[in-house]
Motif scaffolding. Structure first.
Motif, PDB file in Angstrom:
ATOM      1  N   GLY A 107     -24.796  25.673  28.983  1.00  0.00           N
ATOM      2  CA  GLY A 107     -23.770  26.723  27.900  1.00  0.00           C
ATOM      3  C   GLY A 107     -22.739  26.747  29.050  1.00  0.00           C
ATOM      4  N   THR A 108     -21.327  27.675  28.654  1.00  0.00           N
ATOM      5  CA  THR A 108     -20.625  28.361  29.423  1.00  0.00           C
ATOM      6  C   THR A 108     -21.078  29.231  29.100  1.00  0.00           C
ATOM      7  OG1 THR A 108     -19.483  26.824  29.190  1.00  0.00           O
ATOM      8  CG2 THR A 108     -18.089  29.279  29.735  1.00  0.00           C
ATOM      9  N   VAL A 109     -21.009  30.620  30.229  1.00  0.00           N
ATOM     10  CA  VAL A 109     -21.761  31.422  30.503  1.00  0.00           C
ATOM     11  C   VAL A 109     -20.662  32.507  30.410  1.00  0.00           C
ATOM     12  CG1 VAL A 109     -22.631  33.360  31.441  1.00  0.00           C
ATOM     13  CG2 VAL A 109     -24.289  31.217  30.684  1.00  0.00           C
ATOM     14  N   VAL A 110     -19.933  33.530  29.582  1.00  0.00           N
ATOM     15  CA  VAL A 110     -18.786  34.088  29.710  1.00  0.00           C
ATOM     16  C   VAL A 110     -18.890  35.721  29.508  1.00  0.00           C
ATOM     17  CG1 VAL A 110     -16.372  34.662  28.974  1.00  0.00           C
ATOM     18  CG2 VAL A 110     -17.737  32.175  28.065  1.00  0.00           C
TER      19      VAL A 110
ATOM     20  N   LEU B 257     -33.187  26.952  24.558  1.00  0.00           N
ATOM     21  CA  LEU B 257     -31.855  26.536  23.142  1.00  0.00           C
ATOM     22  C   LEU B 257     -31.023  26.009  24.480  1.00  0.00           C
ATOM     23  CD1 LEU B 257     -32.577  30.248  22.016  1.00  0.00           C
ATOM     24  CD2 LEU B 257     -32.820  28.577  21.007  1.00  0.00           C
ATOM     25  N   ASP B 258     -30.622  25.114  23.478  1.00  0.00           N
ATOM     26  CA  ASP B 258     -29.557  23.429  23.960  1.00  0.00           C
ATOM     27  C   ASP B 258     -28.764  24.648  24.220  1.00  0.00           C
ATOM     28  OD1 ASP B 258     -27.851  22.223  24.927  1.00  0.00           O
ATOM     29  OD2 ASP B 258     -28.679  20.315  24.055  1.00  0.00           O
ATOM     30  N   ALA B 259     -27.303  24.672  24.866  1.00  0.00           N
ATOM     31  CA  ALA B 259     -26.001  25.726  24.039  1.00  0.00           C
ATOM     32  C   ALA B 259     -25.507  24.512  24.467  1.00  0.00           C
ATOM     33  CB  ALA B 259     -26.054  27.410  24.939  1.00  0.00           C
ATOM     34  N   THR B 260     -25.558  23.611  25.168  1.00  0.00           N
ATOM     35  CA  THR B 260     -23.916  22.543  25.624  1.00  0.00           C
ATOM     36  C   THR B 260     -23.373  22.591  25.487  1.00  0.00           C
ATOM     37  OG1 THR B 260     -26.085  21.240  26.541  1.00  0.00           O
ATOM     38  CG2 THR B 260     -23.644  19.895  26.561  1.00  0.00           C
ATOM     39  N   GLY B 261     -22.026  22.150  25.957  1.00  0.00           N
ATOM     40  CA  GLY B 261     -20.725  22.769  24.722  1.00  0.00           C
ATOM     41  C   GLY B 261     -20.096  24.192  24.441  1.00  0.00           C
ATOM     42  N   LYS B 262     -20.912  24.962  23.889  1.00  0.00           N
ATOM     43  CA  LYS B 262     -20.839  26.726  23.280  1.00  0.00           C
ATOM     44  C   LYS B 262     -20.635  27.978  24.107  1.00  0.00           C
ATOM     45  CE  LYS B 262     -23.362  24.927  19.771  1.00  0.00           C
ATOM     46  NZ  LYS B 262     -25.426  24.817  18.549  1.00  0.00           N
ATOM     47  N   PHE B 263     -20.503  28.718  24.045  1.00  0.00           N
ATOM     48  CA  PHE B 263     -20.043  29.249  24.642  1.00  0.00           C
ATOM     49  C   PHE B 263     -21.712  30.715  24.893  1.00  0.00           C
ATOM     50  CE2 PHE B 263     -15.909  28.880  24.139  1.00  0.00           C
ATOM     51  CZ  PHE B 263     -15.391  28.666  25.306  1.00  0.00           C
ATOM     52  N   VAL B 264     -22.206  31.782  25.663  1.00  0.00           N
ATOM     53  CA  VAL B 264     -23.453  32.739  26.141  1.00  0.00           C
ATOM     54  C   VAL B 264     -22.158  33.258  25.716  1.00  0.00           C
ATOM     55  CG1 VAL B 264     -24.994  32.479  26.934  1.00  0.00           C
ATOM     56  CG2 VAL B 264     -24.246  30.491  26.310  1.00  0.00           C
ATOM     57  N   MET B 265     -22.620  34.658  25.578  1.00  0.00           N
ATOM     58  CA  MET B 265     -22.080  35.723  25.654  1.00  0.00           C
ATOM     59  C   MET B 265     -22.732  37.021  25.276  1.00  0.00           C
ATOM     60  SD  MET B 265     -18.700  35.373  23.463  1.00  0.00           S
ATOM     61  CE  MET B 265     -17.249  33.943  23.668  1.00  0.00           C
ATOM     62  N   PRO B 266     -22.358  38.233  26.239  1.00  0.00           N
ATOM     63  CA  PRO B 266     -23.050  39.484  26.213  1.00  0.00           C
ATOM     64  C   PRO B 266     -22.945  39.448  24.026  1.00  0.00           C
ATOM     65  CG  PRO B 266     -21.444  40.019  27.406  1.00  0.00           C
ATOM     66  CD  PRO B 266     -21.413  38.303  27.172  1.00  0.00           C
ATOM     67  N   GLY B 267     -24.188  40.110  24.233  1.00  0.00           N
ATOM     68  CA  GLY B 267     -24.717  40.146  21.966  1.00  0.00           C
ATOM     69  C   GLY B 267     -23.296  41.219  21.639  1.00  0.00           C
ATOM     70  N   GLY B 268     -22.297  41.609  20.629  1.00  0.00           N
ATOM     71  CA  GLY B 268     -21.235  42.588  20.939  1.00  0.00           C
ATOM     72  C   GLY B 268     -21.804  43.410  20.810  1.00  0.00           C
ATOM     73  N   ILE B 269     -21.289  45.143  20.915  1.00  0.00           N
ATOM     74  CA  ILE B 269     -21.714  46.114  20.743  1.00  0.00           C
ATOM     75  C   ILE B 269     -20.044  46.665  19.940  1.00  0.00           C
ATOM     76  CG2 ILE B 269     -21.861  48.617  22.341  1.00  0.00           C
ATOM     77  CD1 ILE B 269     -21.975  46.871  24.173  1.00  0.00           C
ATOM     78  N   ASP B 270     -20.521  47.595  18.730  1.00  0.00           N
ATOM     79  CA  ASP B 270     -19.254  48.005  17.493  1.00  0.00           C
ATOM     80  C   ASP B 270     -19.642  49.899  17.931  1.00  0.00           C
ATOM     81  OD1 ASP B 270     -18.552  49.476  15.670  1.00  0.00           O
ATOM     82  OD2 ASP B 270     -18.785  47.753  13.972  1.00  0.00           O
ATOM     83  N   PRO B 271     -18.562  50.439  18.539  1.00  0.00           N
ATOM     84  CA  PRO B 271     -18.527  51.587  19.047  1.00  0.00           C
ATOM     85  C   PRO B 271     -18.796  52.345  17.670  1.00  0.00           C
ATOM     86  CG  PRO B 271     -16.296  50.462  18.944  1.00  0.00           C
ATOM     87  CD  PRO B 271     -17.347  49.189  18.514  1.00  0.00           C
ATOM     88  N   HIS B 272     -18.393  52.384  16.133  1.00  0.00           N
ATOM     89  CA  HIS B 272     -17.987  53.344  15.087  1.00  0.00           C
ATOM     90  C   HIS B 272     -18.563  52.780  14.442  1.00  0.00           C
ATOM     91  CE1 HIS B 272     -13.559  55.307  13.661  1.00  0.00           C
ATOM     92  NE2 HIS B 272     -15.008  55.334  12.644  1.00  0.00           N
TER      93      HIS B 272
END
Length: 539
Positions: free
Chosen positions: A61-64, A97-112
């Motif tokens: 995947g593309t790690v962002v 897990l095959d993430a080819t063509g997809k973005f691999v990102m940190p999970g979201g953090i909801d501050p509120h």
């Protein structure tokens, strides 16, 4: 001799096995309580981790991250990211897990968020399990909830929320609200920061007669936050003026949901935001303005930041993608869903807030997820002042921000990570444990397919709400996999989570927002040119 026999290898092994069995039994007893009650999603209902392997490889995947992106593999072991690099080779005991063509990102953090929240004579329908389950299905892997004191006691409030959070299925932290001021509260603030892992305190400038505080308390709170290295947060609306506005609407015979918006116009949000900013400047403490809903408030933040003041502005998803027209819907049940404070504004405010996000005037996106169902909203059918305030968003945030901001070209993919995860982790001082795809970071990860589509509907959401304020919204960019603490909890549109598996994340004081504050104080003191030495005149 008898002592040596007791401690010989067979006896020692037997003793260790017994101890292990006791500890293991204790560790799973709480999830089993929920299991017995039939609470949970998927195969992990009885507290069994959804991924059979503690080792994961996300391949191709593309790690962002917030600063850069690269095509790489991500290797995870025991809930921690071990390596991020191309062409990682692993054994057969690793889930791939095959993430080819997809973005691999940190999970979201909801501050509120507001889960299991007692407010306006009722309680939100989403608790620390259902709300977090919804979050995970939407790609958010940590949230920060607001602890409300019990009869003004911070300690009692914290203990109450500790109990509420026992059913958590993902990581979470706490902010603390301050609703009164005395020496006990001051000392409890120290306890919260130094022992309980809370580094932020919220002051309500609205809700007269309930949560609202005056300027005197605000100043005392700001000073205490500064001494502790904690972040002061404000709900910025002029509560006295809102109270007057509400009376005016009732006198005019305007009792429906539209009266909510008319009674608390944007000018009152702008005034309170300006006042909080100026008082924070007077004390010289960093300030965080929650749920920025209007151009009026946003412009005050922009002005302060341009002048170098440490002010953080947090818009929420509803303010970015909705407008107030829903409050004039002829069906009360529909209109009441959209009642929140500050109100969702007229068309135009949404675009301005989006622009402020894209240019850095506003820094991160929350939800103010505060879920009341149609029955609860109907408490105010004859008086908008009795409609419980709040809308959903904890599950929808990541998808709506991607579609609204990235698909439209307003922000980059790295900006998206910063706005939905990294900046929150930095502000609340848990970066790079959270908010990053780096070796050593927690394995809270999402795989997002930019070419897949989503549609939001109450029929498929995971909140306990009977409606959704984003009903029917469609877009591109879908979270296909969510990994929380190294466990695959969302995949193939299936959620596998168990209560009792979430962790409380302590957040230390003195985040980057405090860097250089002491130098600003020193410069101020040296600029005073006072006290002036004057000759005392003879009497």
């Amino acid at each position: 001799m008898r002592l040596m026999n007791c401690c010989s290898t067979p006896y020692l092994l037997r003793f260790l096995l017994i101890v292990f069995f006791i500890i293991a039994s204790a560790s799973i007893s709480e999830p089993n309580q929920f299991c017995d009650a039939g609470i949970g999603y998927g195969e992990s209902t009885c507290g069994i981790p959804s991924s059979a392997s503690s080792k994961l490889l996300i391949k191709g995947g593309t790690v962002v991250n917030a600063q850069h992106q690269e095509i790489a593999d991500v290797y995870v072991e025991d809930g921690i990211i071990v390596a991020v690099k191309p062409n990682i080779r692993v054994g057969d005991d690793v889930t791939v897990l095959d993430a080819t063509g997809k973005f691999v990102m940190p999970g979201g953090i909801d501050p509120h968020t507001h889960l299991d929240f007692e407010f306006m004579g009722t309680e939100t329908v989403d608790d620390f399990f259902s709300g977090q389950a919804a979050a995970l299905a939407g790609g958010t892997t940590m949230h920060i909830d607001f602890v409300i004191p019990v009869d003004g006691s911070l300690t009692a409030g914290f203990e109450a929320y500790e109990k509420k959070a026992k059913k958590s299925c993902m990581d979470y932290g706490f902010h603390m609200a301050i609703t009164k001021w005395d020496e006990t509260v001051s000392k409890e603030m120290e306890l919260m920061v130094k022992e309980k892992g809370i580094n932020s305190f919220k002051f309500f400038m609205a809700y007269k007669g309930a949560l609202m505080i005056n300027d005197d308390l605000l100043l005392e709170g700001f000073k205490k936050c500064k001494s502790l290295g904690a972040l002061a947060m404000v709900h910025a609306e002029n509560g006295d003026a809102v109270y007057e506005g509400q009376k005016r609407m009732i006198e005019l015979g305007i009792t429906g949901p539209e009266g909510h918006a008319l009674s608390r116009p944007a000018v009152l949000e702008g005034e309170a935001t300006a006042r909080a900013i100026r008082l924070a400047s007077f004390v010289n403490n960093p300030l965080y303005v929650v749920h920025v809903m209007s151009i009026d408030a946003m412009e005050e933040i922009a002005k302060a930041r341009k002048e170098g003041q440490r002010v953080i502005g947090e818009p929420v998803v509803s303010g970015l993608v909705l407008d107030e027209s829903w409050l004039w819907h002829p069906d009360f049940k529909t209109a009441a869903r959209y009642v929140m404070s500050p109100p969702i504004r007229k068309r135009g405010h949404d675009k301005a807030l989006q622009g402020a996000l894209s240019t850095g005037v506003l820094q991160l996106v929350g939800t103010d997820h505060c879920a009341f169902n149609s029955t609860q909203k109907a408490f105010g059918i004859d008086d908008f002042r009795k409609i419980p305030n709040g809308v959903n968003g904890i599950e929808e945030r990541m998808h709506l921000v991607w579609n609204t901001m990235v698909e439209s070209g307003q922000i980059s993919v790295t900006d998206y990570v910063r706005l939905t995860s990294t900046e929150c982790a930095r502000i609340f001082n848990v970066y790079p444990r959270k908010g990053a795809i780096l070796a050593g970071s927690d394995a809270d990860i999402i795989i997002l397919n930019p070419n897949a589509s989503f549609e939001i509907t109450a029929k498929s959401h995971h909140s306990r709400l009977d409606a959704n304020v984003y009903e029917g919204k469609k877009g591109k960019g879908k979270v296909e996999v969510t990994i929380a603490g190294g466990r695959i909890v969302w995949q193939n549109n299936e959620l596998k989570v168990a209560p009792g598996t979430g962790r409380y994340i302590k957040m230390p004081p003195f985040s980057y927002l405090y860097d250089g504050i002491d130098k600003i104080d020193a410069a101020y003191l040296s600029s005073l040119q006072a006290p002036v030495n004057r000759a005392k005149s003879a009497s």
